[in-house]
Design an enzyme around this catalytic site. Structure first.
Site, PDB file in Angstrom:
ATOM      1  N   MET A  25     -12.335   4.102  -0.766  1.00 14.54           N
ATOM      2  CA  MET A  25     -13.004   4.371   0.510  1.00 14.54           C
ATOM      3  C   MET A  25     -13.743   5.688   0.340  1.00 14.54           C
ATOM      4  SD  MET A  25      -9.912   3.038   2.889  1.00 14.54           S
ATOM      5  CE  MET A  25      -8.793   3.096   1.488  1.00 14.54           C
TER       6      MET A  25
ATOM      7  N   GLY B  19      -2.623  -3.928   9.020  1.00 18.80           N
ATOM      8  CA  GLY B  19      -1.815  -4.507  10.086  1.00 18.80           C
ATOM      9  C   GLY B  19      -1.086  -5.790   9.722  1.00 18.80           C
TER      10      GLY B  19
ATOM     11  N   HIS C 102      -1.283  -1.515  -4.184  1.00 12.05           N
ATOM     12  CA  HIS C 102      -2.546  -1.146  -3.534  1.00 12.05           C
ATOM     13  C   HIS C 102      -2.635   0.369  -3.382  1.00 12.05           C
ATOM     14  CE1 HIS C 102      -5.990  -2.219  -0.934  1.00 12.05           C
ATOM     15  NE2 HIS C 102      -5.614  -1.205  -0.172  1.00 12.05           N
TER      16      HIS C 102
ATOM     17  N   ASP D 168      -6.486  -6.555   4.381  1.00 13.38           N
ATOM     18  CA  ASP D 168      -5.923  -5.201   4.411  1.00 13.38           C
ATOM     19  C   ASP D 168      -5.924  -4.645   5.832  1.00 13.38           C
ATOM     20  OD1 ASP D 168      -5.107  -2.643   3.831  1.00 13.38           O
ATOM     21  OD2 ASP D 168      -6.865  -2.118   2.627  1.00 13.38           O
TER      22      ASP D 168
ATOM     23  N   SER E 168       0.844  -1.197   0.000  1.00  9.97           N
ATOM     24  CA  SER E 168       0.000   0.000   0.000  1.00  9.97           C
ATOM     25  C   SER E 168       0.876   1.242   0.000  1.00  9.97           C
ATOM     26  CB  SER E 168      -0.899   0.027   1.236  1.00  9.97           C
ATOM     27  OG  SER E 168      -1.436   1.326   1.383  1.00  9.97           O
TER      28      SER E 168
ATOM     29  N   HIS F 260      -8.383   0.655  -4.040  1.00  6.82           N
ATOM     30  CA  HIS F 260      -9.309   0.481  -2.911  1.00  6.82           C
ATOM     31  C   HIS F 260     -10.034   1.801  -2.661  1.00  6.82           C
ATOM     32  CE1 HIS F 260      -9.580  -0.376   1.738  1.00  6.82           C
ATOM     33  NE2 HIS F 260     -10.764  -0.374   1.155  1.00  6.82           N
TER      34      HIS F 260
ATOM     35  N   GLY G 207      -9.127   3.946   6.914  1.00  5.35           N
ATOM     36  CA  GLY G 207      -8.878   5.380   7.099  1.00  5.35           C
ATOM     37  C   GLY G 207      -7.415   5.713   7.310  1.00  5.35           C
TER      38      GLY G 207
ATOM     39  N   GLY H 157      -3.163   4.092   7.907  1.00  2.00           N
ATOM     40  CA  GLY H 157      -2.197   3.006   7.973  1.00  2.00           C
ATOM     41  C   GLY H 157      -1.694   2.862   9.396  1.00  2.00           C
TER      42      GLY H 157
ATOM     43  N   MET I 114     -11.305  -6.071   5.506  1.00  2.00           N
ATOM     44  CA  MET I 114     -10.545  -5.096   6.291  1.00  2.00           C
ATOM     45  C   MET I 114     -10.221  -5.696   7.660  1.00  2.00           C
ATOM     46  SD  MET I 114     -10.100  -2.589   4.308  1.00  2.00           S
ATOM     47  CE  MET I 114      -9.146  -1.651   5.515  1.00  2.00           C
TER      48      MET I 114
ATOM     49  N   ASP J  71      -4.891   3.462  -2.045  1.00  2.00           N
ATOM     50  CA  ASP J  71      -5.977   3.786  -1.111  1.00  2.00           C
ATOM     51  C   ASP J  71      -6.566   5.155  -1.420  1.00  2.00           C
ATOM     52  OD1 ASP J  71      -6.106   1.538   0.809  1.00  2.00           O
ATOM     53  OD2 ASP J  71      -3.997   2.046   1.128  1.00  2.00           O
TER      54      ASP J  71
ATOM     55  N   GLY K 158       1.265  -1.938   4.193  1.00  2.00           N
ATOM     56  CA  GLY K 158       1.673  -0.548   4.056  1.00  2.00           C
ATOM     57  C   GLY K 158       2.858  -0.226   4.927  1.00  2.00           C
TER      58      GLY K 158
ATOM     59  N   MET L  92      -9.317   7.870  -0.476  1.00  2.00           N
ATOM     60  CA  MET L  92     -10.204   8.255   0.642  1.00  2.00           C
ATOM     61  C   MET L  92     -10.783   9.636   0.391  1.00  2.00           C
ATOM     62  SD  MET L  92      -7.891   7.035   3.857  1.00  2.00           S
ATOM     63  CE  MET L  92      -6.908   5.533   3.807  1.00  2.00           C
TER      64      MET L  92
HETATM   65  C1  DX5 Z   1      -6.359   1.582   5.555  1.00  2.00           C
HETATM   66  C2  DX5 Z   1      -5.930   1.208   4.183  1.00  2.00           C
HETATM   67  C3  DX5 Z   1      -4.792   0.269   4.145  1.00  2.00           C
HETATM   68  C4  DX5 Z   1      -3.526   0.771   4.774  1.00  2.00           C
HETATM   69  C5  DX5 Z   1      -2.836  -0.430   5.354  1.00  2.00           C
HETATM   70  O1  DX5 Z   1      -7.565   2.235   5.482  1.00  2.00           O
HETATM   71  O2  DX5 Z   1      -6.990   0.608   3.473  1.00  2.00           O
HETATM   72  O3  DX5 Z   1      -4.551  -0.191   2.825  1.00  2.00           O
HETATM   73  O4  DX5 Z   1      -2.676   1.432   3.889  1.00  2.00           O
HETATM   74  O5  DX5 Z   1      -1.752   0.001   6.073  1.00  2.00           O
HETATM   75  P1  DX5 Z   1      -1.001  -0.918   7.139  1.00  2.00           P
HETATM   76  O6  DX5 Z   1      -0.422  -2.085   6.378  1.00  2.00           O
HETATM   77  O7  DX5 Z   1       0.022  -0.004   7.705  1.00  2.00           O
HETATM   78  O8  DX5 Z   1      -2.027  -1.347   8.145  1.00  2.00           O
HETATM   79 ZN    ZN Z   2      -6.507  -0.355   1.540  1.00  3.14          ZN
END
Ligand code: DX5
Ligand code: ZN
Length: 217
Positions: free
Chosen positions: A69, A178, A34, A176, A9, A67, A143, A145, A138, A36, A198, A38
């Site tokens: 959001m 953690g 990936h 997606d 990500s 992705h 929202g 990382g 998820m 993101d 990410g 938002m």
């Molecule tokens: C969160 C995003 C993720 C995020 C993951 O809303 O959808 O894709 O970048 O980041 P990590 O891997 O740090 O949890």
């Molecule tokens: Zn994502």
């Protein structure tokens, strides 16, 4: 057993050096990238949109796993196709007419994915699962990382594996939030096939090596 897919990500990357980040990813073993998106309404954060994807498309060799959001994503399906998305993932919670949105994504030549927030059971997808290419579970609230992985994700993956069998679905199960080298093997064991990472990748000393580590852990 299908091949493990890593989808780094970009959210955690250095946005002031996007071109070098993309070149590093081109040389890495990651298969997807990936992205993101938002809107500050569906989630309490704002990232980037079509113009940035369009520019990245010129430099990246990877499959764009986009992705969304954002609320009512059907408004922008064609724009994301034109910008260069290969897989377009919308949130179940953001779509009033999900079936129509999925058909719209496919009609625009992209693979269709649906994402589920941590509170949403996989059963809501039972009537559209056979049409989906990807289900993005998820494992954090969307929202941001760098959040803590939610343990309940494992049982959701197992439920989805069962539902896929019942519905004759080949959808790729993507996770997606953690994800790291400790958690990934357990997710795969439960039935997941694609993994977003990410902060674990971009906060490491050697992101390219970390991507290889995620493939071999
Ligand atoms: C969160 C995003 C993720 C995020 C993951 O809303 O959808 O894709 O970048 O980041 P990590 O891997 O740090 O949890
Ligand atoms: Zn994502």
């Amino acid at each position: 057993m299908s091949k493990r897919i890593i989808s780094p990500s970009l959210l955690a990357s250095d946005f002031t050096n996007l071109q070098s980040e993309i070149e590093m990813l081109n040389e890495s073993e990651a298969e997807w990238l990936h992205l993101d998106i938002m809107d500050g309404v569906f989630v309490p954060n704002i990232t980037f949109g079509m113009p940035v994807i369009k520019q990245m498309r010129k430099h990246s060799k990877k499959i764009f796993d986009v992705h969304l959001m954002i609320v009512d994503p059907d408004r922008y399906v064609e724009d994301f196709a034109k910008a260069g998305a290969d897989i377009l993932v919308v949130h179940y919670e953001a779509c009033t007419h999900l079936h129509r949105t999925i058909q719209q994504i496919k009609a625009n030549g992209m693979k269709a994915g649906v994402s589920l927030n941590p509170h949403t059971p996989v059963s809501v997808l039972s009537e559209v699962l056979a049409d989906l290419d990807v289900v993005l579970i998820m494992s954090v609230n969307p929202g941001f990382g760098g959040q803590k992985f939610i343990e309940n994700t494992y049982s959701k993956i197992k439920d989805l594996v069962e539902l896929k069998k019942t519905k004759g679905s080949n959808a790729i199960i993507e996770i997606d939030g953690g994800v790291n080298t400790t958690i990934l093997p357990k997710l795969e064991e439960a039935g997941a096939q694609a993994f977003v990472a990410g902060s674990f990748v971009f906060n490491s000393d050697n992101p390219k090596q970390t991507i290889s580590d995620l493939l071999s852990c």
